[in-house]
Design a protein around this motif. Structure first.
Motif, PDB file in Angstrom:
ATOM      1  N   CYS A  66       0.804  -1.238   0.044  1.00 43.66           N
ATOM      2  CA  CYS A  66       0.069   0.037  -0.033  1.00 43.66           C
ATOM      3  C   CYS A  66       0.965   1.152  -0.153  1.00 43.66           C
ATOM      4  CB  CYS A  66      -0.915   0.005   1.174  1.00 43.66           C
ATOM      5  SG  CYS A  66      -0.041   0.012   2.860  1.00 43.66           S
ATOM      6  N   GLY A  67       2.180   1.317   0.259  1.00 36.96           N
ATOM      7  CA  GLY A  67       3.010   2.324   0.104  1.00 36.96           C
ATOM      8  C   GLY A  67       3.087   3.103   1.572  1.00 36.96           C
ATOM      9  N   ALA A  68       2.385   2.362   2.597  1.00 39.09           N
ATOM     10  CA  ALA A  68       2.535   3.126   4.006  1.00 39.09           C
ATOM     11  C   ALA A  68       3.915   2.782   4.414  1.00 39.09           C
ATOM     12  CB  ALA A  68       1.430   2.735   5.004  1.00 39.09           C
ATOM     13  N   GLN A  69       4.649   3.534   5.555  1.00 39.17           N
ATOM     14  CA  GLN A  69       5.593   3.263   6.024  1.00 39.17           C
ATOM     15  C   GLN A  69       5.911   1.744   6.413  1.00 39.17           C
ATOM     16  OE1 GLN A  69       7.124   5.532   9.055  1.00 39.17           O
ATOM     17  NE2 GLN A  69       9.013   4.287   9.658  1.00 39.17           N
ATOM     18  N   ALA A  70       6.992   1.112   6.120  1.00 40.63           N
ATOM     19  CA  ALA A  70       7.378  -0.448   6.311  1.00 40.63           C
ATOM     20  C   ALA A  70       7.742  -0.512   7.725  1.00 40.63           C
ATOM     21  CB  ALA A  70       8.238  -1.063   5.295  1.00 40.63           C
ATOM     22  N   TYR A  71       7.403  -1.562   8.457  1.00 40.34           N
ATOM     23  CA  TYR A  71       7.646  -1.802   9.574  1.00 40.34           C
ATOM     24  C   TYR A  71       8.247  -3.536   9.720  1.00 40.34           C
ATOM     25  CZ  TYR A  71       6.241   2.508  11.498  1.00 40.34           C
ATOM     26  OH  TYR A  71       6.088   3.848  11.778  1.00 40.34           O
ATOM     27  N   ILE A  72       7.928  -4.309   8.844  1.00 35.69           N
ATOM     28  CA  ILE A  72       8.138  -5.642   8.666  1.00 35.69           C
ATOM     29  C   ILE A  72       9.067  -5.925   7.394  1.00 35.69           C
ATOM     30  CG2 ILE A  72       7.141  -7.795   8.601  1.00 35.69           C
ATOM     31  CD1 ILE A  72       4.945  -6.921  10.281  1.00 35.69           C
ATOM     32  N   ALA A  73      10.107  -6.537   7.430  1.00 34.23           N
ATOM     33  CA  ALA A  73      10.908  -6.982   6.184  1.00 34.23           C
ATOM     34  C   ALA A  73      10.942  -8.528   6.148  1.00 34.23           C
ATOM     35  CB  ALA A  73      12.309  -6.356   6.041  1.00 34.23           C
ATOM     36  N   ALA A  74      10.555  -9.195   5.138  1.00 29.05           N
ATOM     37  CA  ALA A  74      10.578 -10.671   5.211  1.00 29.05           C
ATOM     38  C   ALA A  74      11.433 -10.870   3.827  1.00 29.05           C
ATOM     39  CB  ALA A  74       9.202 -10.988   4.856  1.00 29.05           C
ATOM     40  N   GLU A  75      12.442 -11.841   3.927  1.00 29.41           N
ATOM     41  CA  GLU A  75      13.316 -12.427   2.757  1.00 29.41           C
ATOM     42  C   GLU A  75      12.615 -13.580   2.296  1.00 29.41           C
ATOM     43  OE1 GLU A  75      17.667 -13.778   1.570  1.00 29.41           O
ATOM     44  OE2 GLU A  75      17.533 -12.452   3.075  1.00 29.41           O
ATOM     45  N   VAL A  76      12.112 -13.395   0.943  1.00 24.52           N
ATOM     46  CA  VAL A  76      11.525 -14.747   0.351  1.00 24.52           C
ATOM     47  C   VAL A  76      12.294 -15.041  -1.018  1.00 24.52           C
ATOM     48  CG1 VAL A  76       9.400 -15.573  -0.361  1.00 24.52           C
ATOM     49  CG2 VAL A  76       9.289 -14.341   1.442  1.00 24.52           C
ATOM     50  N   ASN A  77      12.824 -16.260  -1.182  1.00 24.47           N
ATOM     51  CA  ASN A  77      13.443 -16.371  -2.343  1.00 24.47           C
ATOM     52  C   ASN A  77      14.644 -15.392  -2.992  1.00 24.47           C
ATOM     53  OD1 ASN A  77      11.932 -18.830  -2.793  1.00 24.47           O
ATOM     54  ND2 ASN A  77      10.335 -17.714  -3.782  1.00 24.47           N
ATOM     55  N   GLY A  78      15.529 -14.821  -1.794  1.00 22.06           N
ATOM     56  CA  GLY A  78      16.251 -14.132  -2.214  1.00 22.06           C
ATOM     57  C   GLY A  78      15.852 -12.563  -2.253  1.00 22.06           C
ATOM     58  N   SER A  79      14.521 -12.363  -2.383  1.00 19.42           N
ATOM     59  CA  SER A  79      14.049 -10.940  -2.419  1.00 19.42           C
ATOM     60  C   SER A  79      13.574 -10.511  -1.076  1.00 19.42           C
ATOM     61  CB  SER A  79      12.940 -10.956  -3.394  1.00 19.42           C
ATOM     62  OG  SER A  79      13.690 -11.307  -4.567  1.00 19.42           O
ATOM     63  N   GLU A  80      13.645  -9.104  -1.030  1.00 20.24           N
ATOM     64  CA  GLU A  80      13.127  -8.591   0.339  1.00 20.24           C
ATOM     65  C   GLU A  80      11.695  -7.888  -0.042  1.00 20.24           C
ATOM     66  OE1 GLU A  80      15.028  -6.185   3.996  1.00 20.24           O
ATOM     67  OE2 GLU A  80      14.903  -4.811   2.222  1.00 20.24           O
ATOM     68  N   LEU A  81      10.932  -8.306   0.812  1.00 17.13           N
ATOM     69  CA  LEU A  81       9.679  -7.867   0.989  1.00 17.13           C
ATOM     70  C   LEU A  81       9.359  -7.108   1.824  1.00 17.13           C
ATOM     71  CD1 LEU A  81       7.538 -11.272  -0.069  1.00 17.13           C
ATOM     72  CD2 LEU A  81       8.477  -9.078  -1.653  1.00 17.13           C
ATOM     73  N   LEU A  82       8.659  -5.750   1.844  1.00 17.51           N
ATOM     74  CA  LEU A  82       8.658  -4.916   3.144  1.00 17.51           C
ATOM     75  C   LEU A  82       6.951  -4.738   3.234  1.00 17.51           C
ATOM     76  CD1 LEU A  82      11.177  -2.163   2.128  1.00 17.51           C
ATOM     77  CD2 LEU A  82      11.412  -3.977   3.711  1.00 17.51           C
ATOM     78  N   PHE A  83       6.477  -4.542   4.421  1.00 19.51           N
ATOM     79  CA  PHE A  83       5.194  -4.431   4.664  1.00 19.51           C
ATOM     80  C   PHE A  83       5.015  -3.395   5.822  1.00 19.51           C
ATOM     81  CE2 PHE A  83       5.543  -8.721   2.887  1.00 19.51           C
ATOM     82  CZ  PHE A  83       4.582  -8.687   1.756  1.00 19.51           C
ATOM     83  N   CYS A  84       3.930  -2.875   5.711  1.00 23.35           N
ATOM     84  CA  CYS A  84       3.346  -1.827   6.887  1.00 23.35           C
ATOM     85  C   CYS A  84       2.953  -2.948   7.894  1.00 23.35           C
ATOM     86  CB  CYS A  84       2.090  -1.165   6.536  1.00 23.35           C
ATOM     87  SG  CYS A  84       0.726  -1.919   5.831  1.00 23.35           S
TER      88      CYS A  84
END
Length: 72
Positions: free
Chosen positions: A25-43
């Motif tokens: 959604c574009g909000a500030q990220a507070y969670i980072a997950a690494e999946v298949n070598g890529s970082e995903l960021l989530f509010c």
């Protein structure tokens, strides 16, 4: 899987900044997950929404949502 949380972390322990934005959604990220070598960021909202599915495939999970309720 490596899990890191920041319940009592100081500012120096925070690696996500206001420039890091949620991939959903574009909000500030507070969670980072690494999946298949890529970082995903989530509010916090989307991190919680997808956490159950992501935790099973993530190689790391970095959660700074405690910063939202911190009084520092």
């Amino acid at each position: 899987m490596t899990t890191t949380t920041a319940p009592d972390a100081t500012v120096l322990d925070h690696r996500l900044t206001a420039a890091d934005r949620c991939d959903s959604c574009g909000a500030q990220a507070y969670i980072a997950a690494e999946v298949n070598g890529s970082e995903l960021l989530f509010c916090a909202h989307h991190g919680r929404k997808y956490e159950e599915k992501l935790r099973s495939v993530a190689t790391s999970w970095h959660d700074e949502t405690a910063r939202l309720t911190s009084t520092d």
